[in-house]
Design an enzyme around this catalytic site. Structure first.
Site, short mmCIF file in Angstrom:
data_model
loop_
_atom_site.label_atom_id
_atom_site.label_comp_id
_atom_site.label_asym_id
_atom_site.label_seq_id
_atom_site.Cartn_x
_atom_site.Cartn_y
_atom_site.Cartn_z
N GLU A 170 -26.13 -19.79 -1.45
CA GLU A 170 -26.26 -21.06 -0.74
C GLU A 170 -25.20 -21.96 -1.35
O GLU A 170 -25.32 -22.40 -2.49
CB GLU A 170 -27.66 -21.64 -0.91
CG GLU A 170 -28.00 -22.69 0.13
CD GLU A 170 -27.53 -24.08 -0.28
OE1 GLU A 170 -26.49 -24.52 0.27
OE2 GLU A 170 -28.18 -24.70 -1.11
N CYS A 206 -25.52 -30.48 -1.23
CA CYS A 206 -24.83 -29.59 -0.30
C CYS A 206 -25.02 -30.02 1.13
O CYS A 206 -24.18 -29.75 1.99
CB CYS A 206 -25.31 -28.15 -0.50
SG CYS A 206 -27.08 -27.93 -0.21
#
Length: 508
Positions: free
Chosen positions: A267, A301
């Site tokens: 991720e 993110c």
């Protein structure tokens, strides 16, 4: 500076001594064999708040051996789903009972506001409860139409030993997006938190022991990516590595893991756009944009770091965002009124500022912020809320993950142009669209190259809804049922009923 909202130091009492973090290997808490330690200086308060054992190859290999032994003897994978679920539920209860203790250390180590740390820790308990339900529902499928003499089933089995490498920006939340799902599947794990934020992971290890987790099922090794992370990625006794962090480090982990062809879940970064159409609820959109770019100081993110605004409303909408940005409370993370805290390190702050200054040099205009923010009583490891206009798609600030409280503004005139700008990126983690027209929203959602698309909202998440990216934003998925599936292998079992198979070898 004077027209921004700054909360000075409240002079809160800090812990008298740094938190002592040690490795957890095979159920035993221990310091490093060579006595090495690392210290974490709070980015907001400038004092040492934790002192952690600094592991190396010796500790990493010992932790892997402990996890391997625990998996191979079935002390966890051999339990029923009901038994595993009971442990996970006890962990969730213990997390909720320790929110204040854990949130304080997370705030001091990371610089994020105390209210956000409390929300992160308490919210993570829900992930553990959700995985407890998943643990009781691990199931394959049957194939009953292969003929009267054949029956086949697929079994779902734990993948084995999993290395979990977590970042500094959401140390407890991201660990809870991975570890309980791996445990629900029946895996055994070795966890390496970031050297910048090790304490809440160590605290969780204490809670796991109290909850009755068998020794060796979860092991914690503290230290740096080299050598600890490299060993966890490359060791042949590890069956899978899952990592959250930068795209560059993700590539290195994938390369290290390739020698044994182990499974890799990543991720990674994002350059996430929000597209605003003229018919949107502009007040709600502006508030979501401000939340999306300043949440966790933009060190996220999923940060909504670029907005793509219809040309007809760009000037007015940008002005609305700038006005709201001035009202966001930056300052002392220990003040409950603070919404945005400190940058994680001085080096990272310089990197953020480098993007802003480079954009200015290339012709962009900084209409708000654009430099360090001094908070009275705490120093200058903060960065101003920053909005940059006149950005062109080729600028680094429009393409790279800045990872700070910096918003770039681009414009469009047609839906096709907006989608082109959205998809003209190396990343594909998330995207958002604001419009009251359902057809616009659905067309955008189907055309955007992103793992998650939000419509008329931003960053809403639920344990049931899977998360992950496309392109250079990563591999695999986390949370939701697919988050469990990442840690399972499928085995096909084909059975012949009775002696109905004709002999292949002719004997007469």
């Amino acid at each position: 500076m004077t027209d921004m909202t700054v909360i000075p130091s409240i002079g809160a009492a800090l812990p008298a001594t740094p938190f002592h973090a040690r490795h957890l290997i095979g159920g035993v808490w221990q310091d490093s064999a060579d006595g090495a330690v690392s210290e974490r200086v709070s980015p907001s308060h400038g004092v040492v708040v934790s002192r952690a054992a600094k592991g190396g190859k010796t500790e990493a290999e010992a932790a892997i051996a402990a996890a391997r032994a625990a998996f191979d003897d079935g002390r966890w994978s051999g339990l029923t789903g009901k038994a595993r679920a009971a442990v996970l539920l006890r962990v969730a209860d213990l997390i909720e009972a320790n929110v204040e203790r854990m949130a304080l250390l997370e705030t001091l180590e990371s610089g994020k506001p105390i209210t956000q740390s409390r929300g992160e820790v308490s919210g993570a308990a829900d992930l553990w409860r959700y995985t407890a339900a998943l643990a009781r529902g691990v199931a394959g499928e049957s194939h009953n139409a292969l003929g009267g003499d054949m029956l086949a089933v697929t079994l779902k089995e734990p993948i084995g030993v999993v290395s979990i490498i977590t970042p500094w920006n959401f140390p407890f939340w991201i660990l809870s997006q991975k570890l309980p799902f791996a445990l629900a599947a029946g895996c055994c794990c070795v966890v390496k938190p970031s050297e910048l934020t090790p304490s809440t992971t160590v605290m969780l290890g204490e809670l796991l022991t109290k909850a009755g987790m068998p020794d060796g099922v979860v092991n914690i090794v503290l230290g740096y990516g080299h050598p600890v992370g490299a060993v966890l990625a490359a060791d042949p006794r590890v069956d899978m590595v899952t990592f959250t962090g930068s795209t560059g480090v993700g590539r290195a982990i994938a390369a290290a893991a390739s020698g044994t062809l182990k499974k890799v879940a990543l991720e990674l970064g994002g350059k996430n756009p929000q597209v605003i159409f003229p018919d949107a609820d502009l007040d709600s959109a502006a508030d979501a944009v401000v939340f999306g770019v300043y949440f966790n100081v933009g060190q996220c993110c999923n940060s909504g770091s670029r907005i793509i605004v219809h040309a007809d409303i760009a000037e007015a909408f940008t002005a609305k965002v700038v006005d709201l940005s001035r009202k966001v409370a930056f300052g002392d993370p220990l003040d409950p009124n603070t919404q945005v805290g400190a940058i994680v390190s001085a080096e990272h702050g310089a990197k953020i500022d480098g993007y802003v200054q480079s954009a200015k040099a290339a012709g962009a205009k900084v209409v708000l912020g654009g430099g360090a923010l001094t908070v009275p009583g705490l120093g200058a490891q903060f960065y101003q809320p920053t909005v940059v206009t006149g950005v062109t798609p080729d600028m680094a600030i429009a393409r790279d993950e800045v990872f700070g409280p910096v918003l770039t503004v681009l414009t469009f005139t047609t839906l096709d142009e907006a989608l082109h700008l959205v998809n003209d990126a190396d990343y594909g983690l998330s995207a958002g669209v604001w419009s009251e027209n359902v057809h616009t929203c659905l067309t955008f959602a189907r055309g955007a190259q992103a793992g998650t698309v939000w419509t008329n909202t931003w960053m809403d998440g639920f344990p049931e809804v899977t998360f992950g990216g496309v392109k250079q934003s990563g591999l695999g998925r986390e949370i939701g049922r697919q988050g469990l599936e990442e840690f399972l292998e499928t085995k096909s079992l084909v059975m012949r009923i009775g002696r109905t198979r004709a002999n292949w070898v002719r004997t007469a």
